[in-house]
Design an enzyme around this catalytic site. Structure first.
Site, PDB file in Angstrom:
ATOM      1  N   ARG A   1      21.319   4.991  -2.408  1.00  0.00           N
ATOM      2  CA  ARG A   1      20.235   4.187  -1.839  1.00  0.00           C
ATOM      3  C   ARG A   1      19.913   3.006  -2.757  1.00  0.00           C
ATOM      4  O   ARG A   1      19.244   3.164  -3.774  1.00  0.00           O
ATOM      5  CB  ARG A   1      18.984   5.058  -1.640  1.00  0.00           C
ATOM      6  CG  ARG A   1      19.220   6.285  -0.776  1.00  0.00           C
ATOM      7  CD  ARG A   1      17.915   7.057  -0.545  1.00  0.00           C
ATOM      8  NE  ARG A   1      17.250   7.438  -1.771  1.00  0.00           N
ATOM      9  CZ  ARG A   1      17.491   8.557  -2.452  1.00  0.00           C
ATOM     10  NH1 ARG A   1      18.413   9.412  -2.025  1.00  0.00           N
ATOM     11  NH2 ARG A   1      16.823   8.835  -3.550  1.00  0.00           N
TER      12      ARG A   1
ATOM     13  N   ARG B   1       6.995  15.052  -5.408  1.00  0.00           N
ATOM     14  CA  ARG B   1       6.379  14.155  -4.426  1.00  0.00           C
ATOM     15  C   ARG B   1       6.606  14.748  -3.033  1.00  0.00           C
ATOM     16  O   ARG B   1       5.712  15.347  -2.455  1.00  0.00           O
ATOM     17  CB  ARG B   1       6.965  12.746  -4.552  1.00  0.00           C
ATOM     18  CG  ARG B   1       6.306  11.715  -3.656  1.00  0.00           C
ATOM     19  CD  ARG B   1       6.777  10.306  -3.979  1.00  0.00           C
ATOM     20  NE  ARG B   1       8.205  10.114  -3.752  1.00  0.00           N
ATOM     21  CZ  ARG B   1       8.835   8.952  -3.923  1.00  0.00           C
ATOM     22  NH1 ARG B   1       8.167   7.888  -4.364  1.00  0.00           N
ATOM     23  NH2 ARG B   1      10.130   8.842  -3.692  1.00  0.00           N
TER      24      ARG B   1
ATOM     25  N   HIS C   1      15.522  12.591  -5.378  1.00  0.00           N
ATOM     26  CA  HIS C   1      15.203  11.325  -6.037  1.00  0.00           C
ATOM     27  C   HIS C   1      15.075  11.559  -7.540  1.00  0.00           C
ATOM     28  O   HIS C   1      14.401  12.500  -7.977  1.00  0.00           O
ATOM     29  CB  HIS C   1      13.892  10.760  -5.489  1.00  0.00           C
ATOM     30  CG  HIS C   1      13.655   9.336  -5.880  1.00  0.00           C
ATOM     31  ND1 HIS C   1      14.439   8.297  -5.423  1.00  0.00           N
ATOM     32  CD2 HIS C   1      12.738   8.774  -6.697  1.00  0.00           C
ATOM     33  CE1 HIS C   1      13.998   7.152  -5.929  1.00  0.00           C
ATOM     34  NE2 HIS C   1      12.970   7.417  -6.715  1.00  0.00           N
TER      35      HIS C   1
ATOM     36  N   TYR D   1     -13.857 -18.085 -11.328  1.00  0.00           N
ATOM     37  CA  TYR D   1     -14.914 -17.069 -11.300  1.00  0.00           C
ATOM     38  C   TYR D   1     -15.166 -16.458 -12.676  1.00  0.00           C
ATOM     39  O   TYR D   1     -14.259 -16.324 -13.495  1.00  0.00           O
ATOM     40  CB  TYR D   1     -14.533 -15.937 -10.348  1.00  0.00           C
ATOM     41  CG  TYR D   1     -14.603 -16.291  -8.883  1.00  0.00           C
ATOM     42  CD1 TYR D   1     -15.818 -16.492  -8.251  1.00  0.00           C
ATOM     43  CD2 TYR D   1     -13.429 -16.412  -8.141  1.00  0.00           C
ATOM     44  CE1 TYR D   1     -15.877 -16.811  -6.903  1.00  0.00           C
ATOM     45  CE2 TYR D   1     -13.470 -16.727  -6.786  1.00  0.00           C
ATOM     46  CZ  TYR D   1     -14.700 -16.929  -6.173  1.00  0.00           C
ATOM     47  OH  TYR D   1     -14.760 -17.236  -4.847  1.00  0.00           O
TER      48      TYR D   1
ATOM     49  N   LYS E   1      12.699  -0.925   3.214  1.00  0.00           N
ATOM     50  CA  LYS E   1      11.299  -0.599   3.463  1.00  0.00           C
ATOM     51  C   LYS E   1      10.409  -1.720   2.942  1.00  0.00           C
ATOM     52  O   LYS E   1      10.871  -2.613   2.211  1.00  0.00           O
ATOM     53  CB  LYS E   1      10.936   0.727   2.795  1.00  0.00           C
ATOM     54  CG  LYS E   1      11.070   0.729   1.281  1.00  0.00           C
ATOM     55  CD  LYS E   1      10.753   2.099   0.705  1.00  0.00           C
ATOM     56  CE  LYS E   1      10.902   2.093  -0.824  1.00  0.00           C
ATOM     57  NZ  LYS E   1      10.569   3.398  -1.419  1.00  0.00           N
TER      58      LYS E   1
ATOM     59  N   CYS F   1      -7.897 -16.453  -7.791  1.00  0.00           N
ATOM     60  CA  CYS F   1      -8.801 -16.308  -6.651  1.00  0.00           C
ATOM     61  C   CYS F   1      -8.038 -15.763  -5.442  1.00  0.00           C
ATOM     62  O   CYS F   1      -6.817 -15.574  -5.484  1.00  0.00           O
ATOM     63  CB  CYS F   1      -9.428 -17.659  -6.298  1.00  0.00           C
ATOM     64  SG  CYS F   1     -10.216 -18.495  -7.686  1.00  0.00           S
ATOM     65  N   MET F   2      -8.761 -15.535  -4.362  1.00  0.00           N
ATOM     66  CA  MET F   2      -8.117 -15.011  -3.159  1.00  0.00           C
ATOM     67  C   MET F   2      -7.053 -15.965  -2.630  1.00  0.00           C
ATOM     68  O   MET F   2      -5.972 -15.534  -2.213  1.00  0.00           O
ATOM     69  CB  MET F   2      -9.151 -14.738  -2.069  1.00  0.00           C
ATOM     70  CG  MET F   2      -8.539 -14.219  -0.768  1.00  0.00           C
ATOM     71  SD  MET F   2      -9.756 -13.856   0.516  1.00  0.00           S
ATOM     72  CE  MET F   2     -10.455 -12.339  -0.106  1.00  0.00           C
ATOM     73  N   ASP F   3      -7.336 -17.272  -2.655  1.00  0.00           N
ATOM     74  CA  ASP F   3      -6.444 -18.236  -2.017  1.00  0.00           C
ATOM     75  C   ASP F   3      -5.874 -19.275  -2.974  1.00  0.00           C
ATOM     76  O   ASP F   3      -5.035 -20.075  -2.566  1.00  0.00           O
ATOM     77  CB  ASP F   3      -7.189 -18.970  -0.896  1.00  0.00           C
ATOM     78  CG  ASP F   3      -7.890 -18.010   0.031  1.00  0.00           C
ATOM     79  OD1 ASP F   3      -7.201 -17.134   0.583  1.00  0.00           O
ATOM     80  OD2 ASP F   3      -9.122 -18.109   0.183  1.00  0.00           O
TER      81      ASP F   3
END
Length: 762
Positions: free
Chosen positions: A606, A519, A547, A652, A425, A700-702
């Protein structure tokens, strides 16, 4: 109460659709060889001109069932792939029969350009090849009708077109007596010699398959009765048409769509899985059998046995069919071999960044352009077997051999009766679900788990076989898709199971049991609820699982809780088994369950995060530390290096202020790529030239910033390691996750799509 088992104990369980294709192909061969002509003309007519007419419609209905037509706001990728495949197949078939066209004088008939075009697009360049352009035209027309008018209206139009085709086919004797209709069909026959083509025959059966896929399936008994009644009616209809001499051709009968509808429903009720070799074989038999007819006649003349090979119709048919099957088996084996090569090619293609020539790090076997200069692994660090070339900002190197090694280590910890279910997954925990599943399949792993329907479909479309279990929620309205792709669905509670059952599509399921995680799943003490699921008509129960929520902790309190969960699970299983119910495959262990509780009596285990060689860094999480190898390393590049002065702020929020003059590097990766923002100020580092470079300021983002004051050789374009080894230093995923206050599962599964995945072997 109906009992449902785990696969084999459920009655008919075979790839019915693919196997019936073989029978359909054999019927088509019979149409062109008349097997019973030497014995009974009437019987041969019934076999070849009535029963045999289900062959081509069946092919079309199967195509319609798996068709993904145009819909508003969506592309038509399936249609593009299908048309491309059929066009190539048609082109090859034209060339294949070109010698017979030359021998028969086809090009000496003085056909006009329009005559050749008519054959190319409608009638086929050889007598059986009409099906290929008919299927292509039918798919295009069906897609347009569904897109513009919707499926119900398209179905009405398709039936109308079929009705027109009937009047030019089996009922042409009526049409001839009506001047207006006769003139209409005179025009039609200038375009196509017959109405059994992509305009009149194909759409109704394509739409029928699509209709069956999208709507509730009918019960076994109603479909059986409908098939018997419709077949008897079509038999009477065919004989009446023959007696009245109405037929211009006899490919289309009024009751043929009804017969096909009932027959297809019955086959779907029995269908389990697929047989690609049978599918390829049926196609080959259809395409090659005219050549085998010529070969049989040639053999008869050569051996002076015309009375046997030609005049004895049944022997002639069996000779042609046998020759076609032999050639078809060769073709099917070739297709299988090509499929393996395509899958290997796909693995190589995944190593191309943004679809361009490889300009990043790639393994020896995955370099696509052999003439492209490649530098060996001269930079310290990186997985052995990977190669380096400059150009990309951020990438992950994934060692598939390490994953296969980990699967063997985990399997060796389990009892012999327990198989590994690979959890892929979240795109294989960021490693790439398809390449991971392909690699594990080659080692014998045949069970996989995903979280969502789309993940399961992606695996099936990539050719992954075996069981694929969806651990999460799927809308019950999509039960037909679960069945179509042969996916197993988790029953998350009783109400969900009931709703799933109402959609009347037989679905493989595993029952989820809530033993204390609270769950998903039926409460472990609710035995009656579990029993009720066995009474659901359309649920095919393959297994039951739960689980363990604290199996990664060895504290006394958590060990007691885990044993309590295990006891509740097996108490429920015992109750069900005492009532004679087949509980199928049992599984309760995930990664830490395998490591800490390996001896539980389960059918499956699993393996998730452990499969990828990353475990919790907590010392009190494992009874033993198995020999697991990290499969992923994460890298980026230095985008810029600059000197700053004491008192200067970095990134930042001015959270970092230089306490002295220093040298910093901007690294080309950020939180949009999956590096947690919580790494900011956490005391972590990256590796550059085998040395530690502390992360400073906010991520930062990038980009993120690193202190390279102690690495004077650091320069723009240099490789940066965030996970993995560089020289003598190493950053594990467990270390990075600890700095960020999270777990390796989150770090790996959050790696973004901007990060190229480069596959290799150690």
């Amino acid at each position: 109460m109906r009992k449902t088992g785990g696969g084999q104990g459920q009655g008919a369980s075979f790839p019915a659709l693919d196997w019936f294709r073989l029978l359909a192909a054999a019927l088509v061969v019979g149409i062109h060889t008349s097997p019973l002509a030497s014995f009974t003309a009437g019987g041969d007519f019934i076999l070849t001109r009535i029963i045999g007419r289900i062959g081509v419609p069946f092919f079309l209905t199967v195509t319609g069932y798996f068709m993904e037509p145009w819909e508003k706001g969506k592309t038509w990728e399936w249609g593009k792939r299908y048309l491309k495949k059929m066009a190539v197949l048609y082109g090859v078939s034209i060339l294949l029969y070109l010698p017979l066209n030359l021998y028969s004088g086809y090009f000496r008939q003085g056909l006009s350009v329009w005559g050749y075009l008519k054959d190319l697009f409608f009638d086929g360049t050889f007598y059986h090849l009409w099906y290929l352009p008919a299927a292509m035209i039918g798919v295009i027309l069906t897609g347009l009708l569904v897109r513009t008018a919707g499926l119900p209206a398209a179905m009405v139009i398709g039936c109308g077109l079929y009705g027109i085709g009937l009047l030019g086919d089996s009922y042409y004797g009526i049409t001839e007596g009506i001047p207006l209709l006769r003139r209409l069909f005179d025009l039609i026959f200038r375009v196509s010699d017959y109405t059994r083509n992509g305009l009149f025959l194909a759409p109704v059966f394509l739409l029928e398959g699509l209709w069956i896929r999208r709507h509730d399936r009918k019960g076994l008994l109603p479909c059986s009765l409908l098939l018997l009644a419709a077949s008897a009616g079509m038999m009477a209809e065919g004989l009446a048409v023959q007696r009245m001499e109405w037929s211009r051709h006899d490919s289309m009968y009024l009751l043929l769509p009804v017969v096909m509808y009932a027959l297809f429903q019955l086959l779907l009720a029995a269908n389990r899985g697929e047989d690609r070799r049978a599918r390829d074989l049926s196609l080959a038999v259809y395409l090659i059998h005219p050549w085998m007819i010529v070969a049989a006649r040639a053999a008869g003349k050569l051996l002076h046995l015309e009375w046997l090979f030609i005049d004895q119709s049944l022997f002639h048919y069996l000779t042609v069919l046998t020759g076609s099957v032999i050639c078809g088996l060769i073709f099917a084996l070739w297709q299988e071999r090509m499929g393996m090569k395509r899958r290997e090619k796909n693995m190589e293609d995944r190593n191309m960044w943004n679809g361009n020539m490889p300009d990043g790090r790639m393994s020896d076997r995955n370099i696509l352009n052999k003439n492209m200069p490649v530098k060996k692994n001269v930079v310290a660090g990186g997985l052995p077997g990977f190669e380096i070339s400059a150009g990309k900002r951020a990438w992950a190197e994934i060692d598939l051999d390490a994953i296969c090694h980990n699967s063997r280590v985990l399997k060796d910890m389990l009892p012999d009766s327990c198989r590994l279910m690979a959890v892929v997954k979240a795109d294989g925990y960021g490693h790439g679900a398809v390449p991971v599943a392909e690699a594990l399949s080659r080692t014998g792993v045949s069970s996989f788990a995903v979280a969502a329907l789309e993940e399961g479909i992606r695996l099936r479309q990539a050719g992954i076989r075996g069981e694929i279990l969806i651990l999460g929620y799927t809308d019950p309205a999509r039960a037909d898709i679960l069945s179509q792709y042969d996916l197993s669905q988790t029953v998350v509670d009783l109400d969900y199971g009931r709703r799933l059952d109402t959609y009347a599509a037989d679905v493989k399921v595993h029952i989820g049991i809530d033993t204390g995680m609270h769950r998903l799943g039926i409460p472990a003490e609710a035995v009656e609820q579990a029993e009720e699921l066995y009474a659901c008509r359309h649920l095919r129960i393959q297994g039951i699982f739960s689980h363990l929520c604290v199996s990664d902790s060895l504290s006394d309190e958590d060990v007691v809780y885990t044993h309590w969960q295990i006891t509740r699970f097996y108490r429920l299983i015992s109750h069900l088994q005492e009532k004679g119910l087949d509980t199928g495959q049992l599984h309760i262990q995930a990664s830490f369950g395998i490591i800490n509780y390996p001896d539980l009596p389960c059918s499956l285990a699993r393996a998730g995060i452990a499969l990828y060689g990353a475990l919790s860094p907590e010392e009190n999480s494992c009874r033993v530390r198995p020999d697991l190898r990290p499969a992923l390393s994460l890298h980026a590049r230095i985008g810029s290096v600059k000197d700053i002065h004491m008192g200067d702020c970095v990134s930042y929020g001015r959270t970092f202020t230089a306490e002295s003059d220093m040298r910093i590097a901007a690294v080309t990766i950020g939180y949009a790529d999956g590096v947690p923002r919580s790494l900011s100020g956490a005391g972590g580092w990256v590796l550059i030239h085998g040395k530690k470079a502390p992360v400073i300021g906010r991520v930062c983002m990038d980009q993120l910033m690193a202190d390279v004051s102690g690495i004077p050789e650091a320069a723009s374009g240099d490789r940066v390691t965030l996970i993995g080894r560089d020289g003598r230093e190493e950053i594990t995923c467990e270390m990075l996750s600890a700095w960020c206050g999270t777990i390796p599962n989150e770090i790996l599964s959050r790696l973004g799509s901007r990060i190229a995945r480069i596959y290799g072997v150690s």
